[in-house]
Design a protein around this motif. Structure first.
Motif, PDB file in Angstrom:
ATOM      1  N   CYS A 176      25.822  35.403  69.693  1.00  0.00           N
ATOM      2  CA  CYS A 176      24.723  35.495  68.727  1.00  0.00           C
ATOM      3  C   CYS A 176      24.756  34.394  67.675  1.00  0.00           C
ATOM      4  CB  CYS A 176      24.767  36.850  68.013  1.00  0.00           C
ATOM      5  SG  CYS A 176      24.577  38.274  69.096  1.00  0.00           S
ATOM      6  N   LEU A 177      25.906  33.770  67.487  1.00  0.00           N
ATOM      7  CA  LEU A 177      26.110  32.908  66.326  1.00  0.00           C
ATOM      8  C   LEU A 177      25.169  31.709  66.314  1.00  0.00           C
ATOM      9  CD1 LEU A 177      27.738  32.545  63.772  1.00  0.00           C
ATOM     10  CD2 LEU A 177      29.479  31.329  65.107  1.00  0.00           C
ATOM     11  N   ASP A 178      25.024  31.028  67.442  1.00  0.00           N
ATOM     12  CA  ASP A 178      24.191  29.830  67.456  1.00  0.00           C
ATOM     13  C   ASP A 178      22.737  30.139  67.111  1.00  0.00           C
ATOM     14  OD1 ASP A 178      26.280  28.160  68.041  1.00  0.00           O
ATOM     15  OD2 ASP A 178      25.946  28.161  70.206  1.00  0.00           O
ATOM     16  N   ALA A 179      22.227  31.259  67.629  1.00  0.00           N
ATOM     17  CA  ALA A 179      20.836  31.628  67.353  1.00  0.00           C
ATOM     18  C   ALA A 179      20.620  31.892  65.871  1.00  0.00           C
ATOM     19  CB  ALA A 179      20.446  32.850  68.176  1.00  0.00           C
ATOM     20  N   ILE A 180      21.575  32.558  65.239  1.00  0.00           N
ATOM     21  CA  ILE A 180      21.423  32.896  63.825  1.00  0.00           C
ATOM     22  C   ILE A 180      21.665  31.670  62.949  1.00  0.00           C
ATOM     23  CG2 ILE A 180      22.277  34.363  61.970  1.00  0.00           C
ATOM     24  CD1 ILE A 180      22.873  36.476  64.037  1.00  0.00           C
ATOM     25  N   LEU A 181      22.638  30.859  63.316  1.00  0.00           N
ATOM     26  CA  LEU A 181      22.852  29.607  62.582  1.00  0.00           C
ATOM     27  C   LEU A 181      21.618  28.718  62.664  1.00  0.00           C
ATOM     28  CD1 LEU A 181      26.511  28.693  63.598  1.00  0.00           C
ATOM     29  CD2 LEU A 181      25.721  29.378  61.330  1.00  0.00           C
ATOM     30  N   GLY A 182      20.968  28.717  63.809  1.00  0.00           N
ATOM     31  CA  GLY A 182      19.785  27.887  63.977  1.00  0.00           C
ATOM     32  C   GLY A 182      18.612  28.313  63.123  1.00  0.00           C
ATOM     33  N   SER A 195      18.681  35.634  58.334  1.00  0.00           N
ATOM     34  CA  SER A 195      19.775  34.882  58.941  1.00  0.00           C
ATOM     35  C   SER A 195      21.027  34.935  58.076  1.00  0.00           C
ATOM     36  CB  SER A 195      19.341  33.429  59.158  1.00  0.00           C
ATOM     37  OG  SER A 195      20.425  32.643  59.606  1.00  0.00           O
ATOM     38  N   CYS A 196      20.882  34.717  56.785  1.00  0.00           N
ATOM     39  CA  CYS A 196      22.051  34.726  55.898  1.00  0.00           C
ATOM     40  C   CYS A 196      22.708  36.100  55.852  1.00  0.00           C
ATOM     41  CB  CYS A 196      21.642  34.277  54.494  1.00  0.00           C
ATOM     42  SG  CYS A 196      21.243  32.526  54.371  1.00  0.00           S
ATOM     43  N   ARG A 197      21.899  37.142  55.794  1.00  0.00           N
ATOM     44  CA  ARG A 197      22.469  38.490  55.788  1.00  0.00           C
ATOM     45  C   ARG A 197      23.173  38.797  57.107  1.00  0.00           C
ATOM     46  NH1 ARG A 197      17.647  39.197  52.841  1.00  0.00           N
ATOM     47  NH2 ARG A 197      16.466  39.707  54.745  1.00  0.00           N
ATOM     48  N   ALA A 198      22.569  38.372  58.213  1.00  0.00           N
ATOM     49  CA  ALA A 198      23.190  38.620  59.516  1.00  0.00           C
ATOM     50  C   ALA A 198      24.513  37.868  59.652  1.00  0.00           C
ATOM     51  CB  ALA A 198      22.234  38.208  60.638  1.00  0.00           C
ATOM     52  N   LEU A 199      24.586  36.654  59.126  1.00  0.00           N
ATOM     53  CA  LEU A 199      25.836  35.899  59.180  1.00  0.00           C
ATOM     54  C   LEU A 199      26.952  36.638  58.443  1.00  0.00           C
ATOM     55  CD1 LEU A 199      24.522  32.256  58.631  1.00  0.00           C
ATOM     56  CD2 LEU A 199      25.523  33.188  60.723  1.00  0.00           C
ATOM     57  N   ALA A 200      26.611  37.214  57.297  1.00  0.00           N
ATOM     58  CA  ALA A 200      27.613  37.970  56.546  1.00  0.00           C
ATOM     59  C   ALA A 200      28.098  39.176  57.350  1.00  0.00           C
ATOM     60  CB  ALA A 200      27.032  38.419  55.210  1.00  0.00           C
ATOM     61  N   ARG A 204      31.919  40.235  58.844  1.00  0.00           N
ATOM     62  CA  ARG A 204      32.557  41.533  58.642  1.00  0.00           C
ATOM     63  C   ARG A 204      32.978  42.153  59.966  1.00  0.00           C
ATOM     64  NH1 ARG A 204      29.048  45.270  54.748  1.00  0.00           N
ATOM     65  NH2 ARG A 204      30.822  46.622  55.201  1.00  0.00           N
ATOM     66  N   ALA A 205      32.140  41.997  60.992  1.00  0.00           N
ATOM     67  CA  ALA A 205      32.494  42.536  62.306  1.00  0.00           C
ATOM     68  C   ALA A 205      33.719  41.822  62.863  1.00  0.00           C
ATOM     69  CB  ALA A 205      31.318  42.397  63.266  1.00  0.00           C
ATOM     70  N   CYS A 206      33.782  40.525  62.648  1.00  0.00           N
ATOM     71  CA  CYS A 206      34.948  39.757  63.102  1.00  0.00           C
ATOM     72  C   CYS A 206      36.207  40.223  62.388  1.00  0.00           C
ATOM     73  CB  CYS A 206      34.701  38.268  62.855  1.00  0.00           C
ATOM     74  SG  CYS A 206      35.999  37.189  63.462  1.00  0.00           S
ATOM     75  N   ALA A 207      36.093  40.441  61.074  1.00  0.00           N
ATOM     76  CA  ALA A 207      37.245  40.905  60.299  1.00  0.00           C
ATOM     77  C   ALA A 207      37.658  42.320  60.699  1.00  0.00           C
ATOM     78  CB  ALA A 207      36.928  40.845  58.812  1.00  0.00           C
ATOM     79  N   ALA A 208      36.688  43.151  61.092  1.00  0.00           N
ATOM     80  CA  ALA A 208      37.018  44.515  61.529  1.00  0.00           C
ATOM     81  C   ALA A 208      37.801  44.498  62.833  1.00  0.00           C
ATOM     82  CB  ALA A 208      35.736  45.335  61.693  1.00  0.00           C
ATOM     83  N   ALA A 209      37.493  43.523  63.702  1.00  0.00           N
ATOM     84  CA  ALA A 209      38.200  43.431  64.972  1.00  0.00           C
ATOM     85  C   ALA A 209      39.614  42.899  64.800  1.00  0.00           C
ATOM     86  CB  ALA A 209      37.416  42.537  65.938  1.00  0.00           C
ATOM     87  N   GLN A 210      39.774  41.986  63.851  1.00  0.00           N
ATOM     88  CA  GLN A 210      41.095  41.413  63.563  1.00  0.00           C
ATOM     89  C   GLN A 210      41.286  41.405  62.046  1.00  0.00           C
ATOM     90  OE1 GLN A 210      41.762  37.639  65.441  1.00  0.00           O
ATOM     91  NE2 GLN A 210      41.254  38.393  67.472  1.00  0.00           N
ATOM     92  N   PRO A 211      41.742  42.512  61.483  1.00  0.00           N
ATOM     93  CA  PRO A 211      41.860  42.618  60.029  1.00  0.00           C
ATOM     94  C   PRO A 211      42.811  41.566  59.459  1.00  0.00           C
ATOM     95  CG  PRO A 211      42.087  44.763  61.071  1.00  0.00           C
ATOM     96  CD  PRO A 211      42.142  43.746  62.175  1.00  0.00           C
ATOM     97  N   PRO A 212      42.574  41.171  58.198  1.00  0.00           N
ATOM     98  CA  PRO A 212      43.485  40.235  57.538  1.00  0.00           C
ATOM     99  C   PRO A 212      44.900  40.800  57.472  1.00  0.00           C
ATOM    100  CG  PRO A 212      41.457  40.484  56.287  1.00  0.00           C
ATOM    101  CD  PRO A 212      41.421  41.526  57.361  1.00  0.00           C
ATOM    102  N   SER A 231      38.678  34.689  62.256  1.00  0.00           N
ATOM    103  CA  SER A 231      37.903  34.833  61.022  1.00  0.00           C
ATOM    104  C   SER A 231      37.805  33.506  60.284  1.00  0.00           C
ATOM    105  CB  SER A 231      38.539  35.887  60.113  1.00  0.00           C
ATOM    106  OG  SER A 231      38.454  37.167  60.699  1.00  0.00           O
ATOM    107  N   ARG A 232      38.900  32.746  60.245  1.00  0.00           N
ATOM    108  CA  ARG A 232      38.866  31.455  59.569  1.00  0.00           C
ATOM    109  C   ARG A 232      37.886  30.504  60.252  1.00  0.00           C
ATOM    110  NH1 ARG A 232      44.586  31.756  59.454  1.00  0.00           N
ATOM    111  NH2 ARG A 232      44.763  29.954  60.839  1.00  0.00           N
ATOM    112  N   ALA A 233      37.901  30.500  61.584  1.00  0.00           N
ATOM    113  CA  ALA A 233      37.000  29.616  62.313  1.00  0.00           C
ATOM    114  C   ALA A 233      35.540  29.997  62.077  1.00  0.00           C
ATOM    115  CB  ALA A 233      37.327  29.659  63.812  1.00  0.00           C
ATOM    116  N   LEU A 234      35.266  31.300  62.051  1.00  0.00           N
ATOM    117  CA  LEU A 234      33.896  31.761  61.811  1.00  0.00           C
ATOM    118  C   LEU A 234      33.448  31.408  60.399  1.00  0.00           C
ATOM    119  CD1 LEU A 234      31.408  33.316  62.794  1.00  0.00           C
ATOM    120  CD2 LEU A 234      32.515  35.426  62.029  1.00  0.00           C
ATOM    121  N   LEU A 235      34.288  31.654  59.417  1.00  0.00           N
ATOM    122  CA  LEU A 235      33.931  31.353  58.036  1.00  0.00           C
ATOM    123  C   LEU A 235      33.746  29.859  57.818  1.00  0.00           C
ATOM    124  CD1 LEU A 235      36.198  33.854  56.075  1.00  0.00           C
ATOM    125  CD2 LEU A 235      33.716  33.949  56.367  1.00  0.00           C
TER     126      LEU A 235
END
Length: 244
Positions: A176-182, A195-200, A204-212, A231-235
């Motif tokens: 989904c990332l490329d479509a929303i970034l676009g 788009s900005c809200r969806a990116l946020a 959060r979903a990425c962080a939920a899968a691999q918590p800090p 998470s770092r790569a996504l951010l």
């Protein structure tokens, strides 16, 4: 606004709206779209326990309607599934293989702008700084607002799926990332906002899968090394866009 207080009226309301989900005549599609929108709002209001028996039937009807060439019906259908994600959370995940391709198609679409290039010079004459416009010899630009609304609703639905499904949505983030970034710099503010809200929500979903590794507390130092690599790569990809 009534929320749970609407429960005594749910059965009657759904029985009234249900026949509208099968309307296929062109003149009935706006009414069908409104029925879809209403059902999505109502099922969240009354809750999963009461709405559960009708969700499979309603969702199948809504998915069927998304193949009809009617932007407003698709817009309301995406809204319905955003509501369903809120209601079901991670349990809505089985819908994603069917739903996501439709959402991404709308999110990536550029059909909202139409140029009539029948005039000599095409788009270039519209942008040129000369006297062509005085003679009216330039292409016309049309904005199809219905498709703007559909695109906004599709991106919003992706964001709500990520928000409410959490870690269950993580396998779909990259897709989904490329479509929303676009869409983050789209000319229409509603699309940019969605788009900005969806990116946020994707973050959060990425962080939920691999918590800090360590939970951040107010007043503490922000150490990027505590974040998993994913998470770092996504951010790194979305943070500059959100700042802008």
């Amino acid at each position: 606004a009534a929320s749970a207080e609407f429960r005594p009226y749910f059965a009657t309301t759904y029985a009234t709206l249900r026949p509208l989900l099968g309307r296929a005549r062109e003149e009935d599609l706006v009414l069908r779209a409104r029925a879809v929108e209403c059902i999505g709002i109502v099922v969240v209001a009354v809750g999963r326990e009461m709405a559960g028996p009708v969700l499979e039937e309603a969702s199948a009807s809504v998915l069927g309607g998304m193949t009809i060439d009617h932007a407003h019906l698709r817009e309301c259908s995406y809204g319905y599934f955003a509501q369903l994600a809120e209601l079901l959370g991670a349990d809505a995940q089985p819908l994603l293989p069917t739903l996501l391709p439709l959402l991404l198609k709308a999110a990536e679409s550029d059909d909202a702008l139409e140029f009539d290039e029948s005039k000599e010079g095409g788009v270039e004459s519209l942008l040129a700084d000369d006297d062509a416009s005085e003679d009216g010899d330039f292409p016309t630009l049309s904005v199809r607002t219905g498709l703007i609304d559909e695109k906004t609703s599709a991106i919003h639905c992706i964001g709500q799926c990520a928000r409410h499904m959490g870690a269950a949505f993580a396998p779909h983030i990259e897709r989904c990332l490329d479509a929303i970034l676009g869409a983050h710099d789209h000319f229409h503010e509603e699309v940019r906002g969605a788009s900005c809200r969806a990116l946020a929500h994707l973050a959060r979903a990425c962080a939920a899968a691999q918590p800090p590794q360590a939970q951040w507390h107010k007043g503490g130092s922000a150490d990027a090394t505590t974040l998993p690599q994913s998470s770092r790569a996504l951010l790194d990809r979305i943070w500059p866009l959100l700042l802008n």
